[in-house]
Design a protein around this motif. Structure first.
Motif, PDB file in Angstrom:
ATOM      1  N   ALA A  86       0.838  -1.203   0.000  1.00  0.00           N
ATOM      2  CA  ALA A  86       0.000   0.000   0.000  1.00  0.00           C
ATOM      3  C   ALA A  86       0.874   1.254   0.000  1.00  0.00           C
ATOM      4  O   ALA A  86       0.542   2.258  -0.638  1.00  0.00           O
ATOM      5  N   GLY A  87       1.997   1.181   0.686  1.00  0.00           N
ATOM      6  CA  GLY A  87       2.921   2.318   0.740  1.00  0.00           C
ATOM      7  C   GLY A  87       3.531   2.624  -0.618  1.00  0.00           C
ATOM      8  O   GLY A  87       3.829   3.778  -0.928  1.00  0.00           O
ATOM      9  N   ALA A  88       3.711   1.585  -1.420  1.00  0.00           N
ATOM     10  CA  ALA A  88       4.311   1.775  -2.741  1.00  0.00           C
ATOM     11  C   ALA A  88       3.436   2.677  -3.595  1.00  0.00           C
ATOM     12  O   ALA A  88       3.927   3.409  -4.456  1.00  0.00           O
ATOM     13  N   THR A  89       2.140   2.619  -3.356  1.00  0.00           N
ATOM     14  CA  THR A  89       1.198   3.430  -4.116  1.00  0.00           C
ATOM     15  C   THR A  89       1.585   4.903  -4.057  1.00  0.00           C
ATOM     16  O   THR A  89       1.543   5.619  -5.056  1.00  0.00           O
ATOM     17  N   VAL A  90       1.969   5.347  -2.880  1.00  0.00           N
ATOM     18  CA  VAL A  90       2.379   6.736  -2.711  1.00  0.00           C
ATOM     19  C   VAL A  90       3.723   6.976  -3.375  1.00  0.00           C
ATOM     20  O   VAL A  90       3.899   7.923  -4.148  1.00  0.00           O
ATOM     21  N   GLU A  91       4.668   6.067  -3.120  1.00  0.00           N
ATOM     22  CA  GLU A  91       6.017   6.255  -3.659  1.00  0.00           C
ATOM     23  C   GLU A  91       6.038   6.281  -5.187  1.00  0.00           C
ATOM     24  O   GLU A  91       6.781   7.049  -5.787  1.00  0.00           O
ATOM     25  N   LEU A  92       5.212   5.428  -5.793  1.00  0.00           N
ATOM     26  CA  LEU A  92       5.203   5.346  -7.254  1.00  0.00           C
ATOM     27  C   LEU A  92       4.811   6.669  -7.893  1.00  0.00           C
ATOM     28  O   LEU A  92       5.270   6.998  -8.986  1.00  0.00           O
ATOM     29  N   THR A  93       3.967   7.409  -7.228  1.00  0.00           N
ATOM     30  CA  THR A  93       3.504   8.673  -7.807  1.00  0.00           C
ATOM     31  C   THR A  93       4.535   9.789  -7.615  1.00  0.00           C
ATOM     32  O   THR A  93       4.385  10.860  -8.190  1.00  0.00           O
TER      33      THR A  93
ATOM     34  N   ASP B 112       9.097   8.354 -13.566  1.00  0.00           N
ATOM     35  CA  ASP B 112       8.963   7.093 -14.306  1.00  0.00           C
ATOM     36  C   ASP B 112       8.300   6.004 -13.452  1.00  0.00           C
ATOM     37  O   ASP B 112       8.398   4.819 -13.753  1.00  0.00           O
ATOM     38  N   GLY B 113       7.616   6.437 -12.394  1.00  0.00           N
ATOM     39  CA  GLY B 113       7.003   5.497 -11.450  1.00  0.00           C
ATOM     40  C   GLY B 113       5.892   4.628 -12.031  1.00  0.00           C
ATOM     41  O   GLY B 113       5.502   3.634 -11.428  1.00  0.00           O
ATOM     42  N   GLU B 114       5.405   5.012 -13.195  1.00  0.00           N
ATOM     43  CA  GLU B 114       4.341   4.202 -13.809  1.00  0.00           C
ATOM     44  C   GLU B 114       4.898   2.992 -14.553  1.00  0.00           C
ATOM     45  O   GLU B 114       4.154   2.102 -14.953  1.00  0.00           O
ATOM     46  N   THR B 115       6.216   2.978 -14.748  1.00  0.00           N
ATOM     47  CA  THR B 115       6.805   1.882 -15.534  1.00  0.00           C
ATOM     48  C   THR B 115       7.805   1.052 -14.726  1.00  0.00           C
ATOM     49  O   THR B 115       8.573   0.286 -15.287  1.00  0.00           O
ATOM     50  N   TYR B 116       7.775   1.184 -13.408  1.00  0.00           N
ATOM     51  CA  TYR B 116       8.696   0.383 -12.583  1.00  0.00           C
ATOM     52  C   TYR B 116       8.478  -1.114 -12.800  1.00  0.00           C
ATOM     53  O   TYR B 116       9.418  -1.884 -12.894  1.00  0.00           O
TER      54      TYR B 116
END
Ligand SMILES: Nc1ncnc2c1ncn2[C@@H]1O[C@H](COP(=O)(O)OP(=O)(O)OP(=O)(O)O)[C@@H](O)[C@H]1O
Ligand SMILES: [Mg+2]
Length: 250
Positions: free
Chosen positions: A89-96, A100-104
């Motif tokens: 769930a925490g990754a959701t915040v970090e990705l944004t 390039d967080g949409e293509t990790y």
């Protein structure tokens, strides 16, 4: 090369996880090496396969660890899993927070998938960063649709979102199949919804549908896919046939 399928629908409880783990289990048993990546902090695909993430998990995959290192065998031959933990769930915040967080996830899947025929990404029930990552990484989207009255409501929104990801991040993305789930053959409503979905999506809809089945609902509490829990159940039979349709389409 592995075919990567994102199992997605922003609507909750429509059968995404049940579809991901049962298709993977059927294909694995049919001799097609399969990998399930649990992309949902609820970790239902993980527990549904009788596993628990007590070490690495999908979070590490998004954090740059190699797929090969993270994919672990399950107790089912040919079937591997990268489990999820609530920390996803925490990754959701970090990705944004990264451009390039949409293509990790796509970057993570660029090596290590060769030994699988099929990879299933079990998405959470939202159109957040985890689902966007799944769609950016996938070849195809599988859309489970629960055969009930409100089923169609979110579908055009979903297709619109898929098209946005396709245009912006992943030109090869396509809908690989629409699967009717929890079909109750006795009700007029189920038949109406099925007819409506077939009218709208045509050949994208799997010929085989998945019946509402007590055995399918029970299986995850035993940590088993349906073919392992009760091979002769209607649910196991249905998912087996859907898996064979998927092989034909692939
Ligand atoms: N064909 C079916 N017949 C009966 N029960 C089913 C069937 N498919 C799924 N279920 C049950 O319905 C519930 C929701 O299914 P599932 O977890 O697969 O949906 P989901 O879309 O992954 O949910 P979420 O959006 O929360 O991730 C679960 O308890 C599951 O065991
Ligand atoms: Mg789920």
């Amino acid at each position: 090369m592995a075919k990567v399928y994102a199992v997605a629908n922003q609507k909750g409880g429509v059968g995404k996880t049940t579809t991901a783990i049962n298709l993977a289990a059927c294909l694995a048993e049919a001799g097609e090496p399969a990998l399930v990546i649990d992309l949902d902090p609820q970790a239902n695909a993980t527990s549904g396969l009788g596993e628990r993430a007590n070490g690495t998990s999908t979070y590490d995959l998004l954090d740059g660890a190699s797929l090969q290192e993270l994919a672990k065998p399950t107790k089912f031959p040919n079937l591997h899993l990268i489990p999820a933990k609530p920390d996803l769930a925490g990754a959701t915040v970090e990705l944004t927070q990264h451009s390039d967080g949409e293509t990790y996830l796509r970057q993570a899947l660029s090596t290590g998938t060769e030994k699988y025929s099929f990879v299933f990404l079990d998405c959470p029930p939202s159109f957040g960063p985890l689902t966007v990552n799944a769609l950016a990484a996938a070849d195809r989207v599988l859309i489970p649709v629960q055969a009930e009255y409100y089923a169609l409501e979110g579908l055009s929104q979903l297709v619109h979102s898929i098209n946005l990801v396709k245009a912006r991040l992943n030109p090869r993305l396509a809908v690989g199949g629409v699967l009717l789930t929890m079909v109750d053959g006795r009700t007029r409503l189920s038949a109406d919804v099925e007819a409506e979905v077939r009218k709208h999506f045509g050949e994208l809809v799997f010929t085989q549908t998945v019946p509402r089945s007590v055995r399918l609902a029970e299986a995850p509490s035993h940590g088993l896919p349906a073919i392992a829990y009760d091979r002769r159940s209607r649910g196991a039979d249905a998912y087996w046939k859907v898996a064979m349709e998927l092989v034909e389409r692939a």
